[in-house]
Scaffold this active site. Sequence first.
Site, PDB file in Angstrom:
ATOM      1  N   GLY A 141      -4.316   2.144  -1.949  1.00  0.00           N
ATOM      2  CA  GLY A 141      -5.208   1.948  -1.044  1.00  0.00           C
ATOM      3  C   GLY A 141      -6.048   1.582  -1.238  1.00  0.00           C
TER       4      GLY A 141
ATOM      5  N   ASN B 204      -8.352  13.192   4.462  1.00  0.00           N
ATOM      6  CA  ASN B 204      -7.745  13.810   2.694  1.00  0.00           C
ATOM      7  C   ASN B 204      -8.308  15.202   2.217  1.00  0.00           C
ATOM      8  OD1 ASN B 204      -9.749  12.431   2.676  1.00  0.00           O
ATOM      9  ND2 ASN B 204      -9.445  11.951   0.505  1.00  0.00           N
TER      10      ASN B 204
ATOM     11  N   GLN C   4      -2.695   8.548   3.653  1.00  0.00           N
ATOM     12  CA  GLN C   4      -1.937  10.200   3.683  1.00  0.00           C
ATOM     13  C   GLN C   4      -1.258  10.103   4.451  1.00  0.00           C
ATOM     14  OE1 GLN C   4      -2.740  12.310   1.959  1.00  0.00           O
ATOM     15  NE2 GLN C   4      -4.315  12.000   0.940  1.00  0.00           N
TER      16      GLN C   4
ATOM     17  N   SER D 256      -0.701   3.470   0.295  1.00  0.00           N
ATOM     18  CA  SER D 256      -0.321   3.679  -1.190  1.00  0.00           C
ATOM     19  C   SER D 256       0.353   4.072  -1.024  1.00  0.00           C
ATOM     20  CB  SER D 256      -2.128   4.471  -1.886  1.00  0.00           C
ATOM     21  OG  SER D 256      -1.561   4.381  -3.172  1.00  0.00           O
ATOM     22  N   ALA D 257       2.000   3.829  -2.322  1.00  0.00           N
ATOM     23  CA  ALA D 257       2.705   4.544  -2.650  1.00  0.00           C
ATOM     24  C   ALA D 257       2.696   6.129  -3.356  1.00  0.00           C
ATOM     25  CB  ALA D 257       4.177   3.218  -3.745  1.00  0.00           C
ATOM     26  N   HIS D 258       2.255   5.881  -4.058  1.00  0.00           N
ATOM     27  CA  HIS D 258       2.205   7.344  -4.959  1.00  0.00           C
ATOM     28  C   HIS D 258       2.164   8.558  -3.849  1.00  0.00           C
ATOM     29  CE1 HIS D 258      -2.174   8.332  -5.673  1.00  0.00           C
ATOM     30  NE2 HIS D 258      -2.207   7.728  -4.990  1.00  0.00           N
TER      31      HIS D 258
ATOM     32  N   THR E  69      -0.009 -11.953 -11.045  1.00  0.00           N
ATOM     33  CA  THR E  69       1.421 -11.181 -11.007  1.00  0.00           C
ATOM     34  C   THR E  69       2.245 -10.864 -10.303  1.00  0.00           C
ATOM     35  OG1 THR E  69       1.998 -13.157 -12.839  1.00  0.00           O
ATOM     36  CG2 THR E  69       3.939 -11.479 -12.607  1.00  0.00           C
TER      37      THR E  69
ATOM     38  N   CYS F 298     -10.472  12.805  -6.006  1.00  0.00           N
ATOM     39  CA  CYS F 298     -11.836  11.497  -5.802  1.00  0.00           C
ATOM     40  C   CYS F 298     -12.911  11.713  -6.258  1.00  0.00           C
ATOM     41  CB  CYS F 298     -11.042   9.999  -5.219  1.00  0.00           C
ATOM     42  SG  CYS F 298     -10.141   9.013  -5.396  1.00  0.00           S
TER      43      CYS F 298
END
Length: 378
Positions: A70, A150, A178, A198-200, A236, A328
């Site tokens: 993100g 968040n 979120q 964001s995947a996590h 990559t 964060c």
Amino acid sequence: MSIYLDNAATTPLDADVFNAMTPYLLNHYGNPSSHHAQGRHARQAIEQCRATIAGLINALPEEIVFTSGGTEADNTAILTAVHGYGIQHVITTRFEHHAVLHTLTDLQRKGLIKISFIKHDAKGNLNLGHLEQLLQTHPRSLVSVMHANNEIGNLNDIAQIGDICERYDALFHTDTVQTIGHYRHDLQKLKVHFLAASAHKFHGPKGVGFIFCRKGIHLSQLIHGGGQESRLRAGTENIHGIVGLTKALELAYAHIDEHQQHIQNLKNYMIARLSDEVPGVTFNGNSANADQSLYTVLSVGLPELNYGRNLLRCLDDAEIAVSGGSACSTGSASHVLQAIAAADNKDHVRFSFSKFNTRHEVDHVLEVLHQIYQTLAA
């Protein structure tokens, strides 16, 4: 008993996601830019993932660009608006993630933009009339407003914000880190130019996400090098991460209603018990309002402990993982709680839930809280 209630910081990886990723760690390891069979297989996997994600959020595959998460997506959107489209005025809120606020502050320090903040009330609700006034004065602006906060969980009406931006020819960026995977998003209906994910945050792997960039908007490259991601994001590709991101989002969408009901029930249960059993408890922002807050987040003001004891440390000692605010912001005061002038004489705790949490865990957390306060009162 170890309990994890810090899912707004990160979520545990779903076992089905891990299983989907494993072949791309062990067997399908080709570089997707290579022209041999291994490379072609990797390229095919990435493009299938792009198409799958686009289908889930009703976007075009070419509007999905994979990122490291993100933060990179937010930075890319903002820098595209400023460097690629000459935007000199940005309208945002005091509640945005630091990926947005620190980027904007740096640009303002360099004299490239001026920032205006949308007014809000004591609970953090945005004054969209003020947004419209700002756009009347500065019609060609970038508007950057997150979907859900968040820390306190406030939901913002990004559909209405998108309509307002369209009327004034403003670019609109929203951080949905979120809420992707927790709510359905229809990018054909939502009038947004940039969207970050964001995947996590929905049981996928760390280190991978995507930016949605509306067709017709050309992204400015944040990372230079090779020609990956249609020459929009060099480096990559994180193949196993992209596969995990896609699998996690598929699973989230397949079970979104049942997970929302389960998690909202847990949150309601904790609100009820805290209200009944903890004198002086308060709830920050809209986090106790089921209609106006993210169902995974509950921000609570609890009675301050005596003798300089830290409530978060006490909960950690009891193997309960929570946050005081954003992960964060560790080590510094929460800018979000400061913006709503949250009470100084409270210990502020963010409980954030996932599909893996249970009512038994909530009961145990309440039992531990009672023990903490009883011990210190003795």
